[in-house]
Design a protein around this motif. Structure first.
Motif, PDB file in Angstrom:
ATOM      1  N   ASP A 125     -12.796 -12.949 -45.409  1.00 33.04           N
ATOM      2  CA  ASP A 125     -11.361 -12.916 -45.267  1.00 33.04           C
ATOM      3  C   ASP A 125     -11.023 -12.377 -44.000  1.00 33.04           C
ATOM      4  N   ILE A 126     -10.002 -13.420 -43.337  1.00 27.36           N
ATOM      5  CA  ILE A 126      -9.508 -13.080 -42.080  1.00 27.36           C
ATOM      6  C   ILE A 126      -7.823 -12.939 -42.234  1.00 27.36           C
ATOM      7  N   ASN A 127      -7.522 -12.187 -41.343  1.00 27.42           N
ATOM      8  CA  ASN A 127      -5.978 -11.793 -41.456  1.00 27.42           C
ATOM      9  C   ASN A 127      -4.991 -13.013 -40.999  1.00 27.42           C
ATOM     10  N   ILE A 162      -7.140  -9.622 -48.413  1.00 29.34           N
ATOM     11  CA  ILE A 162      -7.708  -8.679 -49.317  1.00 29.34           C
ATOM     12  C   ILE A 162      -8.237  -7.572 -48.094  1.00 29.34           C
ATOM     13  N   GLY A 163      -9.091  -6.373 -48.793  1.00 29.16           N
ATOM     14  CA  GLY A 163      -9.528  -5.263 -47.937  1.00 29.16           C
ATOM     15  C   GLY A 163      -8.495  -4.876 -46.735  1.00 29.16           C
ATOM     16  N   ARG A 164      -9.099  -4.573 -45.638  1.00 26.00           N
ATOM     17  CA  ARG A 164      -8.349  -3.889 -44.580  1.00 26.00           C
ATOM     18  C   ARG A 164      -7.081  -4.954 -44.350  1.00 26.00           C
ATOM     19  N   ASN A 165      -7.200  -6.274 -44.575  1.00 22.39           N
ATOM     20  CA  ASN A 165      -6.169  -7.216 -43.956  1.00 22.39           C
ATOM     21  C   ASN A 165      -5.057  -7.056 -45.104  1.00 22.39           C
ATOM     22  N   SER A 166      -5.107  -6.277 -46.170  1.00 25.72           N
ATOM     23  CA  SER A 166      -4.100  -6.349 -47.008  1.00 25.72           C
ATOM     24  C   SER A 166      -3.492  -4.834 -47.281  1.00 25.72           C
TER      25      SER A 166
END
Length: 804
Positions: A125-127, A162-166
């Protein structure tokens, strides 16, 4: 990576799980790559050919190709350098939604031999998605009597990443009445709340506009904002309150529309209208265009308003408001968590992803024919699928990886027995009740040239009348090949050889496709009685196969030769001759003998003699023997007879039409004294002729008797051997008549002694004595107008007896 054991039992469990995962991946034979979503076209992913152990030079010859169960155009392989690269835009959110792990499963297939590799490409995933609020403005009603530190929940933002990007953080615009508080729910999600830090006064400030900003944890970070409109209400001191802040409900996915989910109950300590409550759904997560639940505003009864599907969503969060009827009204909030339970309501799917067809009938056991994948959208035992194959076929299924099977050859194939198999693959899950699906796979068996062209019989006998027109069709050979297509395409040719001093191809030819045999030139029975040769049949397979058949062509005689008179030196009369006859001779005296031969055979060579009538109708004192050609007196001569008589002898054969020759005998009648000088010579000549005829007849009779006895003995011996053999079709019984061409020859007759040459063209010429069958009418089955066909049974055939 270094792990510390100070973390206690949890750390040790984590390390053990990682080690087991690494061991499983190493044994699975997979290749793993990772790529960022939204990567540009051509972005390097991995050296897939090198990692799979394949040589770059063999990628194209072995038909290297990549198949994907999902979108096949996202990734591509450069066949020149074996590099896997990004081919089109990859959107992780579109591909996997909010799943924690997102992978693209590739099947790498190469042929010769067929190999299948499994490659997983993790999409990281990317932001690329900012936080989003459902509405552009949120309205909050707050009583002016609200106590300090009162919380007011706000609707949070959502982030598709997802993850930190979310991971979202919130900040509130500066104000003196409220501050922002973040509440963490049981599902680890966070909810922003307004906390009252300074009492409100509706008369002083009836409304407040605040800006709530959400910021995600990506780099660079993205933000989203929503306007908070706070309306300060007049005093309604008590807000409705629910029994629980969170309710949990579990429902099966087959629950009918209208099924009750839960009965909510909220209470208000106020009296009158401020105590009366109505209910409403504030939000349902995940957000969907379809409304899945409804609530009765008076009773708080929540029911299903749609169709639940475990495969679409496994849980729902229903945020509910309870609002009293006070002025101003106050609201209480609660959350209902609905868990959707899976049922076995999805039939397995069967997909044939690779086929190596058609398969040759000489393929080795274990040859890979097809790759079959199965899947089931259900979970647990409901999604576990087993695969089976139609019984009693020379194939089997072998599990290769997870839900992948290889269809292998497990028996011997024969195109001539079975040219195509319709296989049925059955996929069945382990749910209760179990569901199954089938897929049909058509396996075509390719022909191999393993059958030789065969003739109906090894030898054919053909009868052709001589003097046939050039190019006459005399016979048709036909061979059958059990193979198919070009392997069964038969062509015909002559097996070249010499016939005497000439090549066989100067006599006959065969059409390569139809097998029709043609006589290239008129055949002459007097030159060639039997032409024996072979025709070869060869298919068009690789390598080609062939066989031969023998043709015996008997050339039948026609009456194409007129009788020929022998020269005087042979003891007969030729053309015209003079004879002196004494007047004193009596009846029966031989005056002369006419001798003739015919180059034909049988009836066509059987000669008869007759005396032409004298001019004026006078009765001649001479006659001629019908078959001997002897000219003799019919009575005693006297002086009244003409001294010079011209006798015309007509020689006729028995052919159709008959051919003739004419001999002239000049007879001079003289007295005894004039004939005395020639009497001694005549007597000697006559005696010599009689003796020669007697000798010839004796030898001829002996030869005929000997040959006839030998023939009878041979036939008896042959019949005894045939009848003593085990009974077979056609033995000692009526057989199928043979189609032959017959000559119009009659009864037994003696043929002239002459030299014959047979088909082989080898060895010395032979003297023959021939016996012929009676004449038969022509048949309608004749191959062409130049020959006649008759059916000959048992001994009613030509018998050639050669006397060496």
């Amino acid at each position: 990576m270094v792990f510390s054991w100070r973390g206690g039992r949890g750390a040790r469990r984590l390390l053990l799980s990682l080690l087991l995962l690494a061991a499983w991946e190493a044994g699975s034979g997979q290749v793993h790559y990772s790529v960022l979503e939204e990567a540009k076209h051509g972005t390097f992913v991995g050296r897939i050919a090198q990692d799979l152990g394949l040589e770059l030079a063999e990628l194209v010859p072995r038909l290297f190709r990549v198949a994907s169960k999902g979108r096949a155009d996202l990734l591509e392989v450069n066949l020149q350098n074996g590099i896997l690269f990004v081919n089109s835009r990859i959107d992780r959110e579109e591909l996997c939604g909010r799943s924690a792990v997102c992978s693209i499963h590739l099947e790498v297939i190469v042929d010769k031999p067929l190999q299948v590799f499994h490659v997983e490409v993790e999409v990281r995933d990317i932001n690329d998605n900012p936080p989003v609020f459902r509405e552009r403005e949120q309205k909050v009603l707050i009583s002016e009597s609200a106590p300090l530190d009162s919380p007011f929940p706000l609707e949070g933002a959502s982030d598709s990443d997802i993850g930190r990007n979310s991971l979202l953080t919130y900040r509130l615009s500066l104000n003196e009445h409220f501050e922002l508080k973040i509440t963490t729910k049981t599902d680890k999600s966070i909810l922003p709340e307004l906390v009252l830090r300074k009492s409100l006064d509706r008369e002083e400030i009836p409304e407040l506009n605040l800006l709530l900003t959400a910021t995600d944890g990506g780099k660079p970070e993205l933000t989203g904002s929503v306007q908070i409109l706070i309306t300060v209400l007049d005093v309604n001191d008590n807000a409705p309150a629910f029994d629980k802040s969170i309710y949990k409900v579990a429902l099966f996915e087959n629950a009918q529309n209208g099924t009750r989910v839960i009965q909510l109950n909220a209470s208000d300590l106020d009296d009158g209208l401020n105590r009366e409550i109505f209910y409403g759904i504030r939000m349902i997560l995940p957000v969907s265009e379809k409304c899945m639940f409804s609530i009765n505003p008076d009773t708080g009864d929540i029911r299903i308003y749609g169709k639940l599907d475990f495969e679409e969503n496994t849980e729902y969060e229903i945020q509910v408001n309870a609002i009293d009827k006070g002025i101003p009204s106050m609201a209480g909030h609660s959350t209902v968590l609905v868990e959707v339970l899976d049922l076995n309501d999805n039939v397995p799917q069967v997909i044939v992803t690779s086929l190596s067809l058609p398969i040759r009938e000489d393929a080795q056991l274990g040859t890979v024919i097809a790759l079959i994948s199965v899947s089931d959208r259900d979970s647990g035992a409901n999604g576990q699928v087993t695969c089976s194959l139609t019984p009693n076929v020379p194939f089997k299924l072998v599990s290769t990886f997870k839900n992948y099977y290889s269809l292998l050859l497990d028996g011997v194939l024969d195109h001539e027995s079975e040219s195509e198999y319709m296989l049925v693959v059955t996929a069945r899950d382990r749910g209760s009740p179990s569901l199954s699906a089938t897929a049909k796979v058509s396996v075509e068996v390719a022909d191999v040239n393993d059958n030789t062209p065969t003739f109906a019989q090894p030898e054919y006998t053909v009868f052709v009348k001589e003097n046939n027109p050039p190019g006459c069709h005399i016979f048709t050979v036909s061979a059958r090949d059990a193979d198919s297509q070009e392997n069964a395409l038969v062509s015909y040719s002559l097996v070249e050889r010499r016939v005497g001093e000439r090549a066989l191809s100067s006599y006959v030819s065969v059409h390569a496709e139809s097998g029709k045999v043609y006589a290239l030139q008129p055949l002459d029975h007097e030159e060639l009685e039997l032409l024996q040769f072979q025709v070869s049949a060869r298919d068009s397979g690789f390598p080609p196969l062939g066989s031969n058949v023998t043709l015996q062509v008997f050339v039948l005689d026609e009456n194409d030769n007129a009788p020929a008179l022998l020269p005087p030196g042979s003891g007969g009369v030729s053309g015209s001759v003079s004879e002196l006859v004494p007047l004193s001779v009596g009846a029966g005296h031989v005056v002369a003998k006419v001798r003739a031969v015919d180059a034909d055979s049988g009836y066509n060579a059987w000669l008869s003699y007759e005396l032409q009538s004298a001019a004026g109708g006078a009765r001649s004192p001479f006659r001629v023997g019908l078959y001997t050609g002897e000219v003799s007196t019919t009575r005693a001569l006297d002086e009244a007879d003409a001294p010079q008589q011209r006798l015309l002898v007509l020689v006729r054969d028995h052919g159709e039409p008959a051919l003739t020759a004419t001999a002239t005998v000049l007879v001079s009648l003289v007295d005894s004294s004039q004939a005395l000088k020639t009497s001694s010579w005549a007597s000697a000549g006559a005696a010599g002729q009689e003796a020669a005829l007697v000798d010839i007849n004796v030898y001829l009779i002996i030869a005929i008797c000997a040959v006839s006895s030998l023939l009878v003995l041979t036939l008896l011996l042959y019949t005894a051997l045939r009848c003593s053999a085990p009974p077979t079709e056609g033995a000692c019984g009526p057989g199928k008549p043979t189609l032959v061409c017959s000559s119009a020859v009659g009864t037994w007759s003696y043929s002239q002694q002459r030299r014959q040459r047979v088909c082989s063209g080898e060895g010395p010429p032979k003297t023959d004595l021939m016996a012929f069958s009676p004449s038969l009418p022509p048949s309608e089955d004749c191959l062409n107008p130049s020959c006649e066909v008759s059916h000959l049974y048992n001994l009613n055939m030509y018998i050639h007896i050669y006397i060496f």
